[in-house]
Design a protein around this motif. Structure first.
Motif, mmCIF file in Angstrom:
data_model
loop_
_atom_site.group_PDB
_atom_site.id
_atom_site.type_symbol
_atom_site.label_atom_id
_atom_site.label_comp_id
_atom_site.label_asym_id
_atom_site.label_seq_id
_atom_site.Cartn_x
_atom_site.Cartn_y
_atom_site.Cartn_z
ATOM 1 N N ARG A 194 0.820 -1.211 0.000
ATOM 2 C CA ARG A 194 0.000 0.000 0.000
ATOM 3 C C ARG A 194 0.856 1.265 0.000
ATOM 4 O O ARG A 194 0.511 2.274 -0.597
ATOM 5 N N GLU A 195 1.989 1.194 0.695
ATOM 6 C CA GLU A 195 2.797 2.402 0.862
ATOM 7 C C GLU A 195 3.398 2.890 -0.447
ATOM 8 O O GLU A 195 3.843 4.029 -0.535
ATOM 9 N N GLY A 196 3.372 2.061 -1.490
ATOM 10 C CA GLY A 196 3.943 2.489 -2.762
ATOM 11 C C GLY A 196 2.929 3.045 -3.739
ATOM 12 O O GLY A 196 3.297 3.585 -4.781
ATOM 13 N N ILE A 197 1.641 2.913 -3.449
ATOM 14 C CA ILE A 197 0.609 3.355 -4.380
ATOM 15 C C ILE A 197 0.356 4.854 -4.194
ATOM 16 O O ILE A 197 0.080 5.299 -3.074
ATOM 17 N N PRO A 198 0.420 5.632 -5.291
ATOM 18 C CA PRO A 198 0.264 7.088 -5.166
ATOM 19 C C PRO A 198 -1.195 7.514 -5.054
ATOM 20 O O PRO A 198 -1.674 8.356 -5.811
ATOM 21 N N LEU A 199 -1.906 6.931 -4.096
ATOM 22 C CA LEU A 199 -3.319 7.220 -3.875
ATOM 23 C C LEU A 199 -3.599 7.176 -2.381
ATOM 24 O O LEU A 199 -2.866 6.517 -1.626
ATOM 25 N N PRO A 200 -4.684 7.817 -1.919
ATOM 26 C CA PRO A 200 -5.071 7.667 -0.515
ATOM 27 C C PRO A 200 -5.312 6.192 -0.179
ATOM 28 O O PRO A 200 -5.828 5.435 -1.006
#
Length: 270
Positions: A194-200
């Motif tokens: 999750r920490e790599g996805i550029p989204l909330p």
């Protein structure tokens, strides 16, 4: 729904398949409308999924070339999926014609297509087996015929571990595979985080729900949790990093933030 000739009779073509969804993300043609519909639902939450899959394949190719450069010419690719351009055996055998590759997948479509693609290539084979049962893989006659476990092997677990839930103890499975490999072997991993996805985070969580609804739960893990899979290995520089940062082919970084949305790394067994 009409069943195409390439679809084995044993598969349920009314249920989405992770392998066929992956094929769709990459622009392949071996998928059904049910797969495309599920993939489009996932893309409503994370529109960059095709870019993530492309970056994942690019990382895999770089890791294979790295392995050959280190003198490792045996490859065990677990969770290999449906064959697409730039498969492990194509990259490995271009760099080292004598390289041997065994693909492993539990999806019947992936196995059937791999068999068709590999026909006539004596240095490759495919095995129907599940990562959660490593002993079945290690004791497979087809694996034993091509892979000498007394020599270094590159074990590829590319975009597969996030489909193994914690209750199935993926760390134990990876450790069991590690213990069967000779010193000098390599572990190649990419994993959704999750920490790599550029989204909330709450929006990215929608993808998890999509995969849960098609009975293929997706387990996001942190970079530290991904690093745990490398216990017993010495990390290859630059360690566990976003995929696009693992030894890129060019000095210029990929300008698409989704290219960084999975973590990846390579380790060497001491």
């Amino acid at each position: 729904m009409e069943r195409p000739a390439w679809a084995p009779r044993s598969i349920d073509i009314s249920m989405p398949s992770v392998a066929r969804m992956y094929d769709y993300y990459l622009g392949g043609s071996h998928n059904f409308e049910v797969d495309r519909e599920a993939a489009r639902r996932a893309m409503e939450f994370v529109p960059g999924l095709p870019k993530i899959m492309q970056a994942n394949r690019a990382f895999m190719r770089r890791a294979v070339r790295y392995a050959v450069g280190e003198g490792v010419t045996q490859f065990l690719d677990i969770g290999s999926g449906i064959p697409t351009f730039g498969n492990v055996h194509e990259v490995a055998q271009e760099a080292s014609p004598g390289a041997r590759v065994v693909y492993v997948d539990h999806d019947p479509v992936a196995v059937a297509h791999s068999q068709a693609v590999l026909e006539g290539n004596d240095g490759t084979d495919v095995v129907a087996a599940d990562l959660r049962k490593p002993r079945d893989i290690l004791e497979s006659p087809r694996v034993r015929q091509l892979i000498d476990l007394n020599r270094p092997v590159a074990l590829l677990l590319v975009a597969i571990l996030h489909f193994v839930e914690d209750k199935d103890d993926p760390y134990k499975a990876v450790a069991e595979l590690r213990d069967a490999l000779a010193p000098g072997s390599l572990l190649v991993v990419s994993h959704a985080c999750r920490e790599g996805i550029p989204l909330p985070e709450e929006r990215a969580a929608g993808v998890v729900d999509v995969y849960r609804n098609i009975r293929n739960p997706l387990t996001m893990r942190s970079s530290d949790q991904v690093a745990r899979f490398f216990e017993g290995y010495d990390m290859v520089e630059p360690g566990v990093v976003p995929m696009a940062k693992w030894r890129p082919d060019t000095a210029s970084e990929d300008d698409d933030p989704y290219a960084y949305a999975q973590f990846a790394g390579v380790g060497t067994k001491a």
